[in-house]
Design a protein around this motif. Structure first.
Motif, PDB file in Angstrom:
ATOM      1  N   ALA A  68       0.857  -1.198   0.000  1.00 59.63           N
ATOM      2  CA  ALA A  68       0.000   0.000   0.000  1.00 59.63           C
ATOM      3  C   ALA A  68       0.889   1.242   0.000  1.00 59.63           C
ATOM      4  O   ALA A  68       1.064   1.892   1.039  1.00 59.63           O
ATOM      5  CB  ALA A  68      -0.927  -0.017   1.196  1.00 59.63           C
ATOM      6  N   TYR A  69       1.415   1.559  -1.157  1.00 57.91           N
ATOM      7  CA  TYR A  69       2.326   2.707  -1.273  1.00 57.91           C
ATOM      8  C   TYR A  69       1.514   3.973  -1.548  1.00 57.91           C
ATOM      9  O   TYR A  69       1.635   4.622  -2.585  1.00 57.91           O
ATOM     10  CB  TYR A  69       3.366   2.434  -2.354  1.00 57.91           C
ATOM     11  CG  TYR A  69       4.194   1.217  -2.033  1.00 57.91           C
ATOM     12  CD1 TYR A  69       5.183   1.270  -1.051  1.00 57.91           C
ATOM     13  CD2 TYR A  69       3.953  -0.005  -2.664  1.00 57.91           C
ATOM     14  CE1 TYR A  69       5.932   0.146  -0.717  1.00 57.91           C
ATOM     15  CE2 TYR A  69       4.689  -1.144  -2.333  1.00 57.91           C
ATOM     16  CZ  TYR A  69       5.676  -1.050  -1.365  1.00 57.91           C
ATOM     17  OH  TYR A  69       6.402  -2.165  -1.020  1.00 57.91           O
ATOM     18  N   LEU A  70       0.666   4.289  -0.574  1.00 52.59           N
ATOM     19  CA  LEU A  70      -0.297   5.371  -0.718  1.00 52.59           C
ATOM     20  C   LEU A  70       0.302   6.696  -0.268  1.00 52.59           C
ATOM     21  O   LEU A  70       1.129   6.746   0.649  1.00 52.59           O
ATOM     22  CB  LEU A  70      -1.543   5.082   0.118  1.00 52.59           C
ATOM     23  CG  LEU A  70      -2.242   3.746  -0.125  1.00 52.59           C
ATOM     24  CD1 LEU A  70      -3.441   3.599   0.798  1.00 52.59           C
ATOM     25  CD2 LEU A  70      -2.666   3.611  -1.573  1.00 52.59           C
ATOM     26  N   SER A  71      -0.181   7.760  -0.902  1.00 49.54           N
ATOM     27  CA  SER A  71       0.195   9.102  -0.491  1.00 49.54           C
ATOM     28  C   SER A  71      -1.074   9.913  -0.285  1.00 49.54           C
ATOM     29  O   SER A  71      -2.048   9.774  -1.032  1.00 49.54           O
ATOM     30  CB  SER A  71       1.075   9.761  -1.550  1.00 49.54           C
ATOM     31  OG  SER A  71       1.498  11.047  -1.131  1.00 49.54           O
ATOM     32  N   VAL A  72      -1.070  10.747   0.747  1.00 45.49           N
ATOM     33  CA  VAL A  72      -2.223  11.574   1.091  1.00 45.49           C
ATOM     34  C   VAL A  72      -1.753  13.023   1.165  1.00 45.49           C
ATOM     35  O   VAL A  72      -0.804  13.336   1.886  1.00 45.49           O
ATOM     36  CB  VAL A  72      -2.835  11.138   2.436  1.00 45.49           C
ATOM     37  CG1 VAL A  72      -4.075  11.973   2.761  1.00 45.49           C
ATOM     38  CG2 VAL A  72      -3.194   9.659   2.407  1.00 45.49           C
ATOM     39  N   LEU A  73      -2.414  13.899   0.422  1.00 42.53           N
ATOM     40  CA  LEU A  73      -1.993  15.290   0.340  1.00 42.53           C
ATOM     41  C   LEU A  73      -2.578  16.131   1.471  1.00 42.53           C
ATOM     42  O   LEU A  73      -3.385  15.667   2.272  1.00 42.53           O
ATOM     43  CB  LEU A  73      -2.366  15.866  -1.024  1.00 42.53           C
ATOM     44  CG  LEU A  73      -1.679  15.182  -2.210  1.00 42.53           C
ATOM     45  CD1 LEU A  73      -2.077  15.837  -3.527  1.00 42.53           C
ATOM     46  CD2 LEU A  73      -0.156  15.199  -2.056  1.00 42.53           C
TER      47      LEU A  73
ATOM     48  N   TYR B 293     -12.218  10.722   7.252  1.00 42.52           N
ATOM     49  CA  TYR B 293     -12.206  10.418   5.825  1.00 42.52           C
ATOM     50  C   TYR B 293     -10.835  10.742   5.254  1.00 42.52           C
ATOM     51  O   TYR B 293     -10.252  11.789   5.561  1.00 42.52           O
ATOM     52  CB  TYR B 293     -13.289  11.229   5.115  1.00 42.52           C
ATOM     53  CG  TYR B 293     -14.642  11.044   5.757  1.00 42.52           C
ATOM     54  CD1 TYR B 293     -15.486  10.011   5.369  1.00 42.52           C
ATOM     55  CD2 TYR B 293     -15.046  11.878   6.800  1.00 42.52           C
ATOM     56  CE1 TYR B 293     -16.711   9.817   5.986  1.00 42.52           C
ATOM     57  CE2 TYR B 293     -16.273  11.691   7.421  1.00 42.52           C
ATOM     58  CZ  TYR B 293     -17.098  10.656   7.023  1.00 42.52           C
ATOM     59  OH  TYR B 293     -18.300  10.461   7.643  1.00 42.52           O
ATOM     60  N   MET B 294     -10.321   9.855   4.386  1.00 40.77           N
ATOM     61  CA  MET B 294      -8.982  10.006   3.827  1.00 40.77           C
ATOM     62  C   MET B 294      -9.000   9.676   2.345  1.00 40.77           C
ATOM     63  O   MET B 294      -9.505   8.623   1.938  1.00 40.77           O
ATOM     64  CB  MET B 294      -8.003   9.075   4.551  1.00 40.77           C
ATOM     65  CG  MET B 294      -6.579   9.109   4.014  1.00 40.77           C
ATOM     66  SD  MET B 294      -5.458   8.055   4.962  1.00 40.77           S
ATOM     67  CE  MET B 294      -6.073   6.414   4.530  1.00 40.77           C
ATOM     68  N   GLY B 295      -8.443  10.584   1.527  1.00 45.26           N
ATOM     69  CA  GLY B 295      -8.336  10.360   0.097  1.00 45.26           C
ATOM     70  C   GLY B 295      -6.886  10.270  -0.331  1.00 45.26           C
ATOM     71  O   GLY B 295      -6.017  10.941   0.239  1.00 45.26           O
ATOM     72  N   THR B 296      -6.597   9.449  -1.323  1.00 45.64           N
ATOM     73  CA  THR B 296      -5.226   9.215  -1.748  1.00 45.64           C
ATOM     74  C   THR B 296      -4.981   9.780  -3.150  1.00 45.64           C
ATOM     75  O   THR B 296      -5.912   9.997  -3.929  1.00 45.64           O
ATOM     76  CB  THR B 296      -4.903   7.711  -1.766  1.00 45.64           C
ATOM     77  OG1 THR B 296      -5.580   7.093  -2.869  1.00 45.64           O
ATOM     78  CG2 THR B 296      -5.323   7.043  -0.459  1.00 45.64           C
ATOM     79  N   THR B 297      -3.724   9.964  -3.464  1.00 46.63           N
ATOM     80  CA  THR B 297      -3.373  10.466  -4.793  1.00 46.63           C
ATOM     81  C   THR B 297      -3.639   9.431  -5.878  1.00 46.63           C
ATOM     82  O   THR B 297      -3.683   9.780  -7.060  1.00 46.63           O
ATOM     83  CB  THR B 297      -1.891  10.873  -4.841  1.00 46.63           C
ATOM     84  OG1 THR B 297      -1.079   9.745  -4.472  1.00 46.63           O
ATOM     85  CG2 THR B 297      -1.607  12.026  -3.901  1.00 46.63           C
ATOM     86  N   SER B 298      -3.823   8.166  -5.505  1.00 45.74           N
ATOM     87  CA  SER B 298      -4.158   7.129  -6.476  1.00 45.74           C
ATOM     88  C   SER B 298      -5.662   6.899  -6.597  1.00 45.74           C
ATOM     89  O   SER B 298      -6.093   5.967  -7.277  1.00 45.74           O
ATOM     90  CB  SER B 298      -3.448   5.814  -6.117  1.00 45.74           C
ATOM     91  OG  SER B 298      -3.558   5.509  -4.746  1.00 45.74           O
ATOM     92  N   GLY B 299      -6.471   7.764  -5.958  1.00 40.44           N
ATOM     93  CA  GLY B 299      -7.908   7.773  -6.192  1.00 40.44           C
ATOM     94  C   GLY B 299      -8.756   6.925  -5.284  1.00 40.44           C
ATOM     95  O   GLY B 299      -9.942   6.737  -5.560  1.00 40.44           O
ATOM     96  N   GLU B 300      -8.205   6.403  -4.172  1.00 42.98           N
ATOM     97  CA  GLU B 300      -9.027   5.677  -3.211  1.00 42.98           C
ATOM     98  C   GLU B 300      -9.533   6.642  -2.140  1.00 42.98           C
ATOM     99  O   GLU B 300      -8.834   7.559  -1.728  1.00 42.98           O
ATOM    100  CB  GLU B 300      -8.233   4.564  -2.522  1.00 42.98           C
ATOM    101  CG  GLU B 300      -7.702   3.488  -3.447  1.00 42.98           C
ATOM    102  CD  GLU B 300      -6.267   3.746  -3.863  1.00 42.98           C
ATOM    103  OE1 GLU B 300      -5.691   2.882  -4.565  1.00 42.98           O
ATOM    104  OE2 GLU B 300      -5.722   4.810  -3.508  1.00 42.98           O
TER     105      GLU B 300
END
Length: 360
Positions: A302-307, A322-329
């Motif tokens: 899970a190489y996720l990034s959150v801005l 609530y959390m959104g990622t740069t990969s659209g999840e």
């Protein structure tokens, strides 16, 4: 009591709206809106239900979009979102804030604008760019942007803003004059004897704690900090976190001691969640201790990034996160982070997440 909860999502290709009832178990998705412009920040006015979306880029220019029907139809305006002729043009709106009938917009290059007619027109809050330090402000990796603002709900004259990479500034007179408030925050990228300057810090996110104690939190490029005196002084609260680096922070709606973070593994190590295992970190004691919350979040590759604006809470009991990622999840928790569910996938890269709870 709220009967409907909206998640307002800004992405690289327009705004999206997710809707649920107060149980927050099932979500419906609408969008993309705003003609798929890049939307850096989408916020809702709890008093009226109006949704505002700020964005743009060097091709489209800046604009603020408005919807009065929960995102079903939109209008937009850029009137007044401009600096005087001869200055670098405003490229985009990066942050929005609402208070007492005013709509504020933070822009790139860093500056502040105010609308008193619901986003139809804006006027420049010129005092910020007139600060003597302005010629020395430096752009962060994402540009010279005003990405965070805190508007005192009880005092219309008090405003805090965060600029990458100029630091935190405060106004006590409605924006006519400003002072830097960065004491105690360090700049690891400067020589050792210059690491605590008056300004020039790379702030990533600035949020206000619940209540009226004057407490603020900031996630910095170089650490995590708390202030108990309206940002006059900051102290590190990064002990116990897996990294000193990250972008977003989200305050609990009622408890000043509870804060949520999404740390990343470092500025030069990939900027993804440590060890490829997703987690949101929570403190219940103002940053003295931290707990990692992982139930329902991916723990393998899970190489996720959150801005910086892609982590948010709602106002329900218990609070949703609530959390959104740069990969659209997009991930949601209805129990203050104890458990998580993926409620959207394959969206364009998520730039911001906010919530709006309303009756009906």
């Amino acid at each position: 009591m709220a009967n409907t909860v909206l998640i307002l999502v800004g992405t690289r290709k327009g705004a999206f709206v997710l809707e649920s009832d107060a149980a927050r178990k099932e979500w419906s998705l609408r969008g993309p809106f705003c003609e798929t412009w890049p939307m850096n920040h989408v916020v809702g006015d709890p008093a009226t239900g109006t949704i505002y979306a700020g964005g743009g880029n060097e091709w489209f220019g800046p604009a603020v979009w408005r919807s009065d029907d929960a995102g079903r139809s939109w209008s937009h305006s850029s009137q007044g979102l401009a600096y005087p002729e001869g200055e670098t043009p405003v490229r985009a709106v990066w942050s929005l804030g609402l208070r007492n009938g005013s709509l504020y917009a933070g822009v790139e290059p860093a500056g502040l604008f105010e609308s008193r007619d619901g986003g139809k027109s804006f006027s420049h809050v010129a005092g910020l760019r007139e600060h003597p330090s302005r010629p020395e402000w430096q752009a962060g990796a994402g540009g010279l942007i005003l990405h965070s603002m805190v508007l005192d709900p009880d005092d219309h004259d008090r405003i805090w803003v965060a600029i990458s990479a100029a630091g935190v500034f405060h106004s006590a007179d409605g924006g006519r004059s400003w002072e830097p408030r960065n004491s105690g925050t360090r700049c690891d990228f400067l020589p050792e004897d210059q690491r605590y300057p008056e300004f020039g810090q790379c702030v990533h996110c600035l949020v206000r704690a619940a209540g009226s104690s004057g407490r603020l939190y900031q996630q910095n490029h170089c650490g995590m900090y708390r202030s108990d005196d309206a940002a006059r002084n900051w102290r590190s609260i990064e002990a116990g976190l897996p990294s000193t680096f990250g972008f977003p922070a989200a305050a609990h709606p009622r408890d000043e001691n509870t804060l949520f973070l999404a740390p990343l593994n470092g500025d030069t190590a990939g900027r993804f969640m440590p060890e490829g295992k997703a987690a949101v970190w929570r403190t219940r004691d103002g940053g003295e201790t931290w707990q990692d919350l992982r139930a329902g979040l991916p723990q393998h590759n899970a190489y996720l990034s959150v801005l910086r604006q892609a982590l948010a809470t709602d106002t329900l009991e218990p609070a949703g996160v609530y959390m959104g990622t740069t990969s659209g999840e997009l991930y949601a928790s209805a129990d203050e982070g104890e458990s998580w569910t993926q409620v959207a996938s394959h969206l364009p890269g998520i730039l911001s997440v906010e919530t709006l709870a309303r009756p009906g």
